[in-house]
Design a protein around this motif. Structure first.
Motif, PDB file in Angstrom:
ATOM      1  N   LYS A   3       0.828  -1.207   0.000  1.00  0.00           N
ATOM      2  CA  LYS A   3       0.000   0.000   0.000  1.00  0.00           C
ATOM      3  C   LYS A   3       0.867   1.264   0.000  1.00  0.00           C
ATOM      4  CE  LYS A   3      -4.055   1.904   2.264  1.00  0.00           C
ATOM      5  NZ  LYS A   3      -5.068   1.675   3.289  1.00  0.00           N
ATOM      6  N   ARG A  36       1.188   4.120  -2.925  1.00  0.00           N
ATOM      7  CA  ARG A  36       0.962   5.546  -2.649  1.00  0.00           C
ATOM      8  C   ARG A  36       2.116   6.373  -3.223  1.00  0.00           C
ATOM      9  NH1 ARG A  36      -0.896   5.354   1.954  1.00  0.00           N
ATOM     10  NH2 ARG A  36      -2.939   6.203   1.536  1.00  0.00           N
ATOM     11  N   THR A  96      -5.777  14.133  -3.012  1.00  0.00           N
ATOM     12  CA  THR A  96      -5.842  13.041  -2.044  1.00  0.00           C
ATOM     13  C   THR A  96      -6.914  12.037  -2.441  1.00  0.00           C
ATOM     14  OG1 THR A  96      -5.077  14.501  -0.304  1.00  0.00           O
ATOM     15  CG2 THR A  96      -6.220  12.514   0.391  1.00  0.00           C
ATOM     16  N   GLU A  97      -8.074  12.524  -2.879  1.00  0.00           N
ATOM     17  CA  GLU A  97      -9.167  11.635  -3.252  1.00  0.00           C
ATOM     18  C   GLU A  97      -8.768  10.729  -4.422  1.00  0.00           C
ATOM     19  OE1 GLU A  97     -13.640  11.872  -5.166  1.00  0.00           O
ATOM     20  OE2 GLU A  97     -12.832  13.649  -4.177  1.00  0.00           O
ATOM     21  N   GLU A 100      -6.155   8.153  -3.156  1.00  0.00           N
ATOM     22  CA  GLU A 100      -6.759   7.150  -2.271  1.00  0.00           C
ATOM     23  C   GLU A 100      -7.649   6.177  -3.043  1.00  0.00           C
ATOM     24  OE1 GLU A 100      -5.815   6.540   0.828  1.00  0.00           O
ATOM     25  OE2 GLU A 100      -4.422   8.211   0.605  1.00  0.00           O
ATOM     26  N   ARG A 101      -8.400   6.666  -4.035  1.00  0.00           N
ATOM     27  CA  ARG A 101      -9.226   5.765  -4.875  1.00  0.00           C
ATOM     28  C   ARG A 101      -8.336   4.806  -5.656  1.00  0.00           C
ATOM     29  NH1 ARG A 101     -12.291  10.211  -7.118  1.00  0.00           N
ATOM     30  NH2 ARG A 101     -11.230   9.673  -9.024  1.00  0.00           N
ATOM     31  N   ALA A 156      -6.878   2.192  -3.241  1.00  0.00           N
ATOM     32  CA  ALA A 156      -7.930   1.250  -2.825  1.00  0.00           C
ATOM     33  C   ALA A 156      -8.233   0.247  -3.935  1.00  0.00           C
ATOM     34  CB  ALA A 156      -9.191   2.009  -2.425  1.00  0.00           C
TER      35      ALA A 156
END
Length: 120
Positions: A33, A37, A51-52, A55-56, A59
């Motif tokens: 992970k 990132r 950030t969105e 993070e998507r 994920a």
């Protein structure tokens, strides 16, 4: 989801084996992970550097890893350029965890090795 990504994920999910050549980074399904990132933060254009978005992306990448631990896991064979494990993505700790995952057979902790990694 990026255009064409749904079809790609469907093909990936139905695969018995995946063979890759990775000259720059660790293959996405084998990334930790934190490494993922660092890749997202480093490689995305400024307008996608939210950030969105990151993070998507992380994920989704972690969710895709389920094909490595299902009842009939996909077999992965990947060749990494010898510079990939030396190219720092994120922190020293991030790289240590990523290299350890590659050394353990690419699988999440506690599962059966899913493939072979060869550095050339």
């Amino acid at each position: 989801m990026l255009s064409g990504m749904a079809m790609y994920i469907g093909l990936e999910d139905g695969a018995e084996s995946i063979k890759t050549w990775q000259p720059d980074t660790v293959f996405g399904l084998l990334q930790t992970k934190d490494y993922a990132r660092a890749v997202f933060e480093d490689a995305k254009p400024v307008e996608e550097h939210t950030t969105e978005f990151i993070e998507r992306g992380i994920a989704l990448r972690m969710e895709r890893r389920s094909i490595l631990t299902r009842d009939n896991p996909v077999e992965i064979r990947t060749i990494l350029d010898e510079a990939v494990p030396r190219r720092v993505m994120g922190s020293r700790e991030t790289m240590c965890k990523q290299i350890e995952q590659l050394r353990s057979g690419c699988s999440p902790a506690g599962s059966t090795p899913c493939g072979t990694v060869l550095c050339l």
